[in-house]
Structure formats: structure tokens, C-alpha cells
Design an enzyme around this catalytic site. Structure first.
Site, PDB file in Angstrom:
ATOM      1  N   HIS A  21      -2.839   9.927   1.296  1.00  0.00           N
ATOM      2  CA  HIS A  21      -2.275   8.587   1.499  1.00  0.00           C
ATOM      3  C   HIS A  21      -2.034   8.330   2.995  1.00  0.00           C
ATOM      4  CE1 HIS A  21       0.271   5.090   0.225  1.00  0.00           C
ATOM      5  NE2 HIS A  21       0.852   5.327   1.390  1.00  0.00           N
ATOM      6  N   GLU A  22      -1.311   9.247   3.627  1.00  0.00           N
ATOM      7  CA  GLU A  22      -0.979   9.036   5.049  1.00  0.00           C
ATOM      8  C   GLU A  22      -2.231   9.129   5.920  1.00  0.00           C
ATOM      9  OE1 GLU A  22       1.765   7.716   5.533  1.00  0.00           O
ATOM     10  OE2 GLU A  22       2.807   8.330   3.706  1.00  0.00           O
ATOM     11  N   HIS A  50      -3.842   5.799   5.929  1.00  0.00           N
ATOM     12  CA  HIS A  50      -3.211   4.932   6.939  1.00  0.00           C
ATOM     13  C   HIS A  50      -3.724   5.311   8.337  1.00  0.00           C
ATOM     14  CE1 HIS A  50      -0.279   2.655   4.631  1.00  0.00           C
ATOM     15  NE2 HIS A  50       0.318   3.727   4.154  1.00  0.00           N
ATOM     16  N   GLU A  83      -1.707  -0.700   3.480  1.00  0.00           N
ATOM     17  CA  GLU A  83      -1.475   0.049   2.236  1.00  0.00           C
ATOM     18  C   GLU A  83      -2.774   0.174   1.434  1.00  0.00           C
ATOM     19  OE1 GLU A  83       1.194   1.613   1.895  1.00  0.00           O
ATOM     20  OE2 GLU A  83       1.341   2.181  -0.207  1.00  0.00           O
TER      21      GLU A  83
HETATM   22 ZN    ZN Z   1       1.712   3.733   2.517  1.00  0.00          ZN
END
Ligand code: ZN
Length: 504
Positions: free
Chosen positions: A267-268, A271, A298
Site C-alpha cells: 500500500h505505502e 503511494h 489512494e
Molecule cells: Zn493510503
């Protein structure tokens, strides 16, 4: 003043503000990773000083004069040109900042700083009555903010615009209203499904050192560049884009749960790939070199975490690697059972622990309540009851106490009303982008099954990252996918995937 001179000065000033923000970002990263607890007071003073300076520079009358000199200038003839796009976004920020009276800004800072302490205590004791007067104050303050900022539709528009520029409450409502019954139906099918994956497989013993090795291997395969970024440990994972050549992510390792750190890292890193893919060499410090919205940010994290990380194709390559690294835990587990386990779905009380099938229902509930609060259709005192009622309706479970109900999130205590919808917008954008990536990259599944993720990463960079804020989010979606944002790609994706796993 010649338009080009005005534009150059405006960009120079905007770059200075961005550089100041990046100093604050670095202090924020340091605070959450290595700062001794004793440094908290002085760090707050440092960050307060930088935030105040950045605000002063943004509302400087000279900025207003430069923007006025550029009104209807030939530089903005092409709305998607560099100058027009930068001006659109700089003007939006300047207007938001100048429309708010200094006294209101200070009152918000003071109130929310106290409210966060009260919220923490209220949550710890599960005493919602303690927090409700603060919620009432905060709702009053954001309603005043909306009044000063202005809006076409309803006051919530002015708040949403802070996080998802250009999105409207009416549009979000329309999309969420179409999505909600689909998700409720999906979750009923999952609950009564003939097949159930065994979630316990990913709750065995997973050595944190080995989790780190595996997580770094996956992040590197995604294209996270460890020469231009780092991975550290924090209680609350995040990604910090410090500046050109420096993007940092964090995670936390749970020795009894494989999913947390692994999907947290993906997830990170998602980003971070967005930050690394922005054209900072040319556009650092201007909107063209910055993310367009929280929802689009997101979408990048969710796409890597879910569409890639929780896919069968991804595990076709990475599961044998995982089995080598976590030999004791996974030796007796088939790929199919493991794939089921990482996708196990069940209604749960806590948003941040929710799976793909239930997560967006948590968000919709919050959006509906926020919107009603801001419209004054709902009194803060009625929040606990209304929260629990909707929770029962949407997720089919009873909320046992307010700590695990309406007190679970920090957002309202910080004044972040208008933020929640960006999480679901991110999921919707991700599904729609990924559908398009599949159309543009017919070999995508085969590439993922061979551990090759560069095709997808370059597609995202080309279609999304490198544009920064050139196009507003809604327009970016139309340009990339040929259609406006729709709930359908997410609904089809979830039904296809969970139908396959649960056998309906
Ligand atoms: Zn996030």
C-alpha cells in the site's frame, strides 16, 4: 506587469512554500520514526512555526496581485497547458487560505488540538459523552469554514474540496448510493457462501525479520527504488514524499499476522511510486509536480495492495518465494488455500482492519453521517445511535461499545470532516484504472505471474503519475479510461473475485 514575469514570480514563491512544506514533512517523518518522546513539545513549536510561515507566504497580498495580473492571460489559453494548470491550482489554494479569517484558523487549531486529547481519552474509556461536546464545537467550526469558502451545492462541498478538489457532494452521493446496495448484496452472498477460506493460515508464526526481507523484495519488484527511498518501522504506517529523490515509507510487523506488514508495505509503496513517478525534476514545488488529490493518491496504493497484491497472478510467482522464506508456516499450504486466506472476508467493527468487500461500507456510513452533521440534519448528540443503526443495516453486526463504534477514528477530532470519501473514491478509481490497464496491457496477468511488474508501473507512470495536477481528478479518470468515474468496475471486480473464492 508582463504575464510571463508575473508567472515566473508566482512559481518562484510557490516553490518556496513547497520547500518549506517539505521541511515540515521531514520533521514529521523524524517525529514518527526516531524522535525521543521528550522532543514532542519542541517539535510542535517547530512545525507550528513552519505552518505559520507557509500560510503567511500563501496569503501574501503579492500572491493575490500576481494571480490577478494573470487573470485571462494568454498563458492560460490551453487549459491543460503547464501554466494554466499551475495557475488553476495555485489560485484555488490562495483563495481557500485568504477566505478564512485568521481568528477562525487559530480557533480551529486550538480546538482540534484539545479535541484530540479528549477523543483519545473518550475512546480509551469508551465514553462518547465526553467527546460529543467537542464534536459539536468542531462541526460548528467547519460549518463556518464552509460559509467562508463558499459552495455551489451544499456546505459539505467546500470541505470535500480541500481533499478532493473538484469533487461534489452530489456526485459522491450518486456514486455511493449506487454502490451501497451492491456491496450489501455481495456481503450477504459471502456470508452464506458454500466455501470458506481458512483465515488462520495467515495467522501462524511469521518471523518479523523474514517479513521484512519478503516485504522489501516485493517493494523492490514493484519498482520502489531504495536509492531514492527507505522503509522504516512506525506504529501507524505512512508514506512521506520529502522531495526529489527522497520518498519514505513505513510499516509495522505483527509476528502472528502476515497480511498487516506485507499489504501495508505494498500500500505505502503504491503511494511512493506515485511520488517517485511525479515529474519533480522539472516541476518540483508546483502543482504539476504534485499529486492531484487524496483520492487519486489512494487509488495508487489500493491498486498495488489489492488488484495486484491480493491477486492470484501475483501469488503464482510470489507464493513459492514466500514458502521458501516462511518454510515452517507455509510448507503444508497450497497456493489456492493461501490465496483464499489473504482474501478472507467477514464484517468487522474496525475500519482500518476491514477487507476489500466490507471496507467501503465503513466509509459510506461516515460520509452520510458527516454530510448530515454539516447540513444540520443530524445533531452530534444523535451520532452514536445513528452510527449503530446504520452499522447493523449495512454490515449486519451490533456495535458493542462506542470505542469500537463512532469513537474509532481520529479524523473528526482533527477537524478532518470531508476526508473520508477519498478512501472509497480511491478504491473506485483503482478498479477503473486497473480495468483500463488490462485492456491496454493484454499480457498483464502473465507478466504478474512471472513476477514482472514493470509493465504496469510504467503504464501508471505514463497515464497518471507524470501528469501531477495537470488534470483535475475527474478529468484524469475520463482521459485515462474514456469514461467518467463509475461504481461498476469496482462492483464487477469484487463480485468476480469473491465469487471465485467463495464459490457463488
Ligand atoms: Zn493510503
Amino acid at each position: 506587469m508582463a504575464p510571463l514575469d508575473a508567472y515566473r514570480e508566482l512559481v518562484e514563491r510557490t516553490r518556496k512554500i513547497a520547500t518549506l512544506h517539505s521541511c515540515a514533512e521531514l520533521l514529521g517523518w523524524e517525529e514518527r520514526t526516531t524522535m525521543p518522546r521528550g522532543g514532542a513539545g519542541h517539535r510542535a513549536a517547530q512545525l507550528g512555526l513552519l505552518a505559520g510561515l507557509a500560510h503567511q507566504w500563501l496569503v501574501d497580498p503579492r500572491m493575490g496581485a500576481l494571480l490577478a495580473a494573470l487573470e485571462d492571460s494568454p498563458l492560460t489559453a490551453d487549459p491543460a497547458g503547464v501554466e494554466a494548470a499551475n495557475l488553476r491550482e495555485i489560485r484555488r489554494r490562495h483563495q481557500r487560505a485568504t477566505r478564512l479569517p485568521q481568528a477562525l484558523v487559530e480557533e480551529i487549531a486550538q480546538t482540534t488540538s484539545l479535541a484530540q486529547g479528549e477523543w483519545q481519552e473518550a475512546r480509551r474509556r469508551s465514553e462518547v459523552k465526553r467527546f460529543l461536546p467537542w464534536l459539536e464545537k468542531i462541526v460548528g467550526l467547519v460549518r463556518r469554514v464552509a460559509g467562508h469558502i463558499g459552495y455551489d451545492g451544499e456546505p459539505y462541498d467546500a470541505l470535500l474540496d480541500e481533499y478532493e478538489p473538484g469533487a461534489t457532494t452530489a456526485e459522491v452521493t450518486r456514486i455511493f448510493d449506487a454502490l451501497r446496495p451492491e456491496l450489501v448484496a455481495l456481503n450477504r452472498k459471502i456470508a452464506s457462501a458454500p466455501r470458506k477460506p481458512d483465515a488462520a493460515i495467515v495467522q501462524r508464526a511469521f518471523d518479523p525479520e523474514r517479513q521484512k526481507i519478503f516485504g522489501e523484495m516485493v517493494a523492490a519488484a514493484m519498482g520502489f527504488d531504495f536509492a531514492r527511498g527507505r522503509l522504516d518501522v512506525t506504529t501507524h504506517p505512512f508514506c512521506a514524499g520529502i522531495g526529489p529523490g527522497d520518498t519514505r515509507i513505513t510499516t509495522r510487523y505483527n509476528p502472528r499476522r502476515l497480511n498487516d506488514a506485507l499489504f501495508g508495505i505494498m500500500h505505502e509503496a503504491g503511494h511512493a511510486l506515485y511520488e517517485m513517478g511525479l515529474d519533480k525534476a522539472t516541476h518540483f514545488g508546483t502543482p504539476l509536480g504534485e499529486a492531484v488529490s487524496l483520492g487519486i493518491h489512494e487509488s495508487q496504493s489500493r491498486l498495488w495492495e489489492n488488484q495486484v497484491g491480493r491477486s492470484r497472478a501475483f501469488w503464482a510467482y510470489f507464493y513459492p518465494q514466500a514458502q521458501r522464506i516462511f518454510r515452517e508456516a507455509l510448507a503444508d499450504v497450497s497456493l489456492e488455500d493461501f490465496y483464499g486466506a489473504v482474501n478472507h472476508s467477514a464484517p468487522s467493527l474496525i475500519r482500518v482492519e476491514a477487507d476489500e468487500a466490507t471496507y467501503n461500507l465503513h466509509i459510506m456510513l461516515r460520509f452520510e453521517l458527516e454530510r448530515a452533521l454539516v447540513k444540520a440534519d443530524l445533531a452530534p448528540a444523535d451520532i452514536p445511535e445513528e452510527w449503530n443503526r446504520r452499522f447493523r443495516d449495512y454490515l449486519g453486526i451490533e456495535v458493542p461499545d462506542d470505542a469500537r463504534g463512532c469513537l474509532q477514528d481520529i479524523h473528526w477530532s482533527t477537524g478532518g470532516i470531508g476526508y473520508f470519501p477519498t478512501y472509497t473514491l480511491g478504491n473506485l478509481y483503482a478498479a477503473q484504472f486497473f480495468d483500463q490497464a488490462r485492456r491496454d496491457l493484454p499480457d498483464l496477468d502473465r507478466e504478474l505471474a512471472q513476477g514482472r511488474m514493470s509493465g504496469l508501473r510504467e503504464w501508471l507512470r505514463e497515464k497518471i503519475h507524470r501528469h501531477g495536477s495537470r488534470y483535475p481528478a475527474g478529468e484524469l479518470v475520463r482521459r485515462v479510461t474514456g469514461a467518467p468515474l463509475s461504481p461498476q468496475p469496482l462492483v464487477s471486480y469484487l463480485n468476480r473475485k469473491f465469487g471465485g473464492i467463495y464459490g457463488f
